[in-house]
Scaffold this active site. Structure first.
Site, PDB file in Angstrom:
ATOM      1  N   LYS A   1       0.834  -1.214   0.000  1.00  0.00           N
ATOM      2  CA  LYS A   1       0.000   0.000   0.000  1.00  0.00           C
ATOM      3  C   LYS A   1       0.869   1.265   0.000  1.00  0.00           C
ATOM      4  O   LYS A   1       0.453   2.299  -0.483  1.00  0.00           O
ATOM      5  CB  LYS A   1      -0.980  -0.002   1.180  1.00  0.00           C
ATOM      6  CG  LYS A   1      -0.431   0.413   2.539  1.00  0.00           C
ATOM      7  CD  LYS A   1      -1.612   0.595   3.522  1.00  0.00           C
ATOM      8  CE  LYS A   1      -1.226   1.207   4.844  1.00  0.00           C
ATOM      9  NZ  LYS A   1      -0.543   0.290   5.765  1.00  0.00           N
TER      10      LYS A   1
ATOM     11  N   HIS B   1       1.327  -3.974  14.733  1.00  0.00           N
ATOM     12  CA  HIS B   1       1.924  -2.858  13.986  1.00  0.00           C
ATOM     13  C   HIS B   1       2.040  -1.699  14.957  1.00  0.00           C
ATOM     14  O   HIS B   1       1.035  -1.230  15.483  1.00  0.00           O
ATOM     15  CB  HIS B   1       1.036  -2.490  12.791  1.00  0.00           C
ATOM     16  CG  HIS B   1       1.746  -1.593  11.796  1.00  0.00           C
ATOM     17  ND1 HIS B   1       2.300  -0.394  12.145  1.00  0.00           N
ATOM     18  CD2 HIS B   1       1.997  -1.751  10.478  1.00  0.00           C
ATOM     19  CE1 HIS B   1       2.859   0.161  11.069  1.00  0.00           C
ATOM     20  NE2 HIS B   1       2.685  -0.652  10.047  1.00  0.00           N
TER      21      HIS B   1
ATOM     22  N   GLU C   1       6.708  -6.371   8.090  1.00  0.00           N
ATOM     23  CA  GLU C   1       5.919  -5.841   6.967  1.00  0.00           C
ATOM     24  C   GLU C   1       6.279  -4.383   6.683  1.00  0.00           C
ATOM     25  O   GLU C   1       5.441  -3.494   6.825  1.00  0.00           O
ATOM     26  CB  GLU C   1       4.427  -5.912   7.302  1.00  0.00           C
ATOM     27  CG  GLU C   1       3.872  -7.294   7.524  1.00  0.00           C
ATOM     28  CD  GLU C   1       2.447  -7.266   8.075  1.00  0.00           C
ATOM     29  OE1 GLU C   1       1.963  -6.194   8.512  1.00  0.00           O
ATOM     30  OE2 GLU C   1       1.809  -8.328   8.077  1.00  0.00           O
TER      31      GLU C   1
HETATM   32  C1  LIG Z   1       0.488   0.081   6.400  1.00  0.00           C
HETATM   33  C2  LIG Z   1       0.852  -1.238   6.934  1.00  0.00           C
HETATM   34  C3  LIG Z   1       2.185  -1.655   6.941  1.00  0.00           C
HETATM   35  C4  LIG Z   1       3.326  -0.770   6.495  1.00  0.00           C
HETATM   36  O1  LIG Z   1       3.600   0.220   7.426  1.00  0.00           O
HETATM   37  P1  LIG Z   1       4.882   1.173   7.294  1.00  0.00           P
HETATM   38  O2  LIG Z   1       4.751   2.073   8.451  1.00  0.00           O
HETATM   39  O3  LIG Z   1       4.789   1.851   5.985  1.00  0.00           O
HETATM   40  O4  LIG Z   1       6.099   0.310   7.381  1.00  0.00           O
HETATM   41  C5  LIG Z   1       2.471  -2.926   7.396  1.00  0.00           C
HETATM   42  N1  LIG Z   1       1.487  -3.749   7.834  1.00  0.00           N
HETATM   43  C6  LIG Z   1       0.195  -3.386   7.844  1.00  0.00           C
HETATM   44  C7  LIG Z   1      -0.827  -4.349   8.322  1.00  0.00           C
HETATM   45  C8  LIG Z   1      -0.161  -2.119   7.415  1.00  0.00           C
HETATM   46  O5  LIG Z   1      -1.447  -1.755   7.441  1.00  0.00           O
END
Ligand SMILES: *Cc1c(COP(=O)(O)O)cnc(C)c1O
Length: 385
Positions: free
Chosen positions: A52, A180, A255
């Site tokens: 994303k 996260h 991620e």
């Molecule tokens: C947006 C998102 C990420 C990426 O986050 P960053 O801060 O760009 O590293 C990873 N995992 C999930 C589930 C997300 O929604």
């Protein structure tokens, strides 16, 4: 020190002359560097790029070649990866609340790994993708993130066992946990706290007969930004130490989104209007809030503007090209005085920028070219002028 992709002034001028503005310039070398940096500092961790942040096919292609896996959130992202030939085993559908079309795309393409944070999601997954491998997303509080995702997602740790148990009863492969800490998280504390909390849940689950085997530590890894000190290597070192302490024998996933693509893109934009209003200096640019600078709204980001000028700075208002009054990028931004047609370079423009750009008001999205494909030609042009 981390290397960061930043075009020189002659390159900016040559690129603008050849391709026009606004223009986005992507460095595949920087994508590779960022991926390798993370892989080196978090050895053994499986890297799932959160597409994303920037779904450009050239980024996906570069990462696929390096052996990366991918984190998706929708049917569109699943189908885009399938079309590029990415094997479904390399994909986690990490949206805790999935749509019917997203689950259908997962079933159709063979994606089998999912995250969830509620009871209602368990029944959806059990029906659409029976026996699927699932990770429970737990909530972690982190007031230090730029974008706090834990206001929207994550089960409270007190609820974890109940949800894991229901998922098991529904025939799902209950494999582990994920979290996260929030995006652009500038210290390791939130990760370390989350790891300790997840260890407690792993231990409690073991007593209930679960054999949790995967922990997904999410994204959030930061890039250098205005007014923020970032030492990614030190931060990842602390995370590595905590992983060795709490999870020596668990398969670990991460991620990253922003960290992989944020520093790999430069924007070149041009001054298209210069005005004095009520004693304030205004500059209009050919790229705005509805385009690449959408990150100002959606990502709360403050962009660096490189003007290649050294005159004393003045406060100015910067506006985008659309006819909407919301389309103001910065107020009282300190900048050397600018003139019509001046070029501005915006480095570190690769995450949550073009991904959320629109074509509002008929302004096309800025084209994205690959630096390594044009740089020899541009070097010749730059030398000639
Ligand atoms: C947006 C998102 C990420 C990426 O986050 P960053 O801060 O760009 O590293 C990873 N995992 C999930 C589930 C997300 O929604």
């Amino acid at each position: 020190m981390q290397k960061i992709f930043k075009l020189s002034q002659p390159a900016v001028e040559a690129l603008a002359a050849k391709y026009g503005t606004p223009l986005l310039v992507l460095s595949r070398d920087q994508i590779r560097y960022n991926y390798n940096f993370l892989a080196e500092h978090l050895p053994g961790v499986h890297i799932y790029y959160a597409m994303k942040a920037n779904p450009d096919p050239r980024i996906i292609d570069e990462l696929a070649g390096l052996g990366a896996c991918f984190d998706v959130a929708s049917d569109g992202e699943i189908l885009a990866l399938a079309q590029m030939g990415i094997a479904p085993e390399r994909i986690v559908y990490a949206n805790p609340v999935k749509t019917a079309s997203g689950l259908a795309a997962a079933r159709q393409t063979g994606v089998r790994k999912f995250t969830f944070d509620s009871e209602s999601e368990i029944y959806k997954m059990a029906k659409a993708v029976p026996g699927g491998t699932v990770l429970l997303r737990v909530r972690v509080d982190n007031p230090h993130a730029l974008v706090d995702l834990n206001k929207k997602f994550g089960a409270h740790p007190d609820e974890a066992l109940r949800l894991l148990t229901i998922a098991r009863e529904q025939g799902l492969d209950v494999a582990g946990l994920c979290f996260h800490v929030g995006s652009q998280s500038t210290d390791a504390g939130a990760y370390v706290d989350a790891l300790a909390a997840c260890r407690r849940i792993f231990d409690a689950a073991a007593k209930e007969g679960f054999n949790l085997r995967i922990l997904d530590i999410g994204g959030g890894f930061p890039i250098p930004a205005i007014g923020m000190k970032v030492d990614a290597a030190a931060m990842m070192g602390q995370i590595r130490t905590a992983l060795a302490q709490y999870f020596p024998n668990t398969e670990i996933w991460a991620e990253p989104g922003r960290f992989i693509c944020g520093t790999a893109v430069n924007l070149i934009t041009r001054v298209i209007g210069v005005q004095q209003r009520n004693g304030q200096q205004w500059y209009f640019l050919d790229e705005g809030l509805y385009g690449t600078f959408s990150g100002i709204i959606f990502d709360h980001w403050d962009f660096e503007l490189e003007t290649f000028k050294s005159e004393p700075k003045i406060p100015a208002t910067f506006a985008g090209p659309s006819c909407d009054s919301l389309d103001v990028l910065f107020r009282d931004k300190l900048t050397p005085p600018l003139a019509m047609d001046d070029l501005i370079l915006v480095p570190s423009c690769g995450s949550y920028t073009s991904a959320s750009a629109t074509v509002f008001n008929g302004f096309a999205k800025a084209p994205i070219i690959v630096w390594e494909e044009v740089k020899s030609e541009i070097a010749n042009l730059a030398n000639a002028c």
